[in-house]
Structures are given as structure tokens and as C-alpha cells.
Motif scaffolding. Sequence first.
Motif, PDB file in Angstrom:
ATOM      1  N   HIS A  48      12.465 -12.464  -9.331  1.00  0.00           N
ATOM      2  CA  HIS A  48      12.305 -12.915 -10.817  1.00  0.00           C
ATOM      3  C   HIS A  48      10.907 -12.493 -11.479  1.00  0.00           C
ATOM      4  N   LEU A  96       8.150 -12.436 -14.573  1.00  0.00           N
ATOM      5  CA  LEU A  96       7.654 -13.194 -15.829  1.00  0.00           C
ATOM      6  C   LEU A  96       7.034 -11.957 -16.854  1.00  0.00           C
ATOM      7  N   ALA A 141       4.612 -19.334 -13.857  1.00  0.00           N
ATOM      8  CA  ALA A 141       4.747 -18.552 -12.455  1.00  0.00           C
ATOM      9  C   ALA A 141       4.957 -19.369 -11.266  1.00  0.00           C
ATOM     10  N   VAL A 146       7.979 -17.429  -9.533  1.00  0.00           N
ATOM     11  CA  VAL A 146       8.188 -15.950 -10.060  1.00  0.00           C
ATOM     12  C   VAL A 146       7.711 -15.400  -8.944  1.00  0.00           C
TER      13      VAL A 146
END
Length: 139
Positions: free
Chosen positions: A4, A6, A94, A99
Amino acid sequence: MSRHLLVPMDDSETARRALEHALAVFPDAELTVVHSVDDLEAAYGGGAAVPDTADRDRDPEFFDDVREIATRHDRDVDTAIVEGTAAEAILEYAREEDVDAIVMGSEGRSGVSRMLLGSVAEAVTRRSSVPVTIVPRGE
């Protein structure tokens, strides 16, 4: 294992380059593009005028560009708007959203607001608990 990422976003070419980089280099990652809204930054000339409360729930116009860039890469991206100073809001998002890495442009703001408020990329890089990739300004 899916990652994942950001991608902090403002209405700058450097932020768009960071998104392009993330889409190209991490083709299998889940991407979230986040934009921070900060009343103090806007007051010092770092961004658009302070949005009305009703406008805070609307996507900024440049999110249309974000979706277009993602479509060119045959990808979907999630978008989010967060409130607070840019670096703090990015780091908090985050942490809260697990993240795995942050990909961001080396600069977004310029002029007086950058001198008064400091470099968002520098602050995020210094304080992040996940890897941060800084994409330089194109020539």
C-alpha cells in the motif's frame, strides 16, 4: 503480498511526476493519493484560499488529473482528503492506514510559504517510519 503506497498530492507538476513514478515502478501496489487541507498554510499563501466547510468534502479539481493519469496506466487509485499541516497529516494517514511506503515530489510549494513553513518532503522523510521515495522536479 500487496503493498500500500501513499502519494501526497497538490496541484504541482512535481506531485504529478511522483504519481507517474509510483504507478510505473509499483504496478501491483495499492495506491492512495492524499491531499492535505490546512487553514494556516492557506493563510500564509501556500495554497488555495481556505475552503468553506462544505467544499472540504469535495475533491480538488486536480483529482481529475490524478484519475486520468491512473487510467493511462490502466490502474485505479484511491483518493483521500486530510486536514492539518501537510507533513503531519501525511504521516498520520500513513500510520493509521498501514501504508508500506510514501512516494512524493521533492517540492510542491514555492516562495514565501516554503520559507515560512519548511519543506514538506524533508519533514516527511525525516519523521516517517516507512520508506519514502522522493521524486525530483523534472527539467
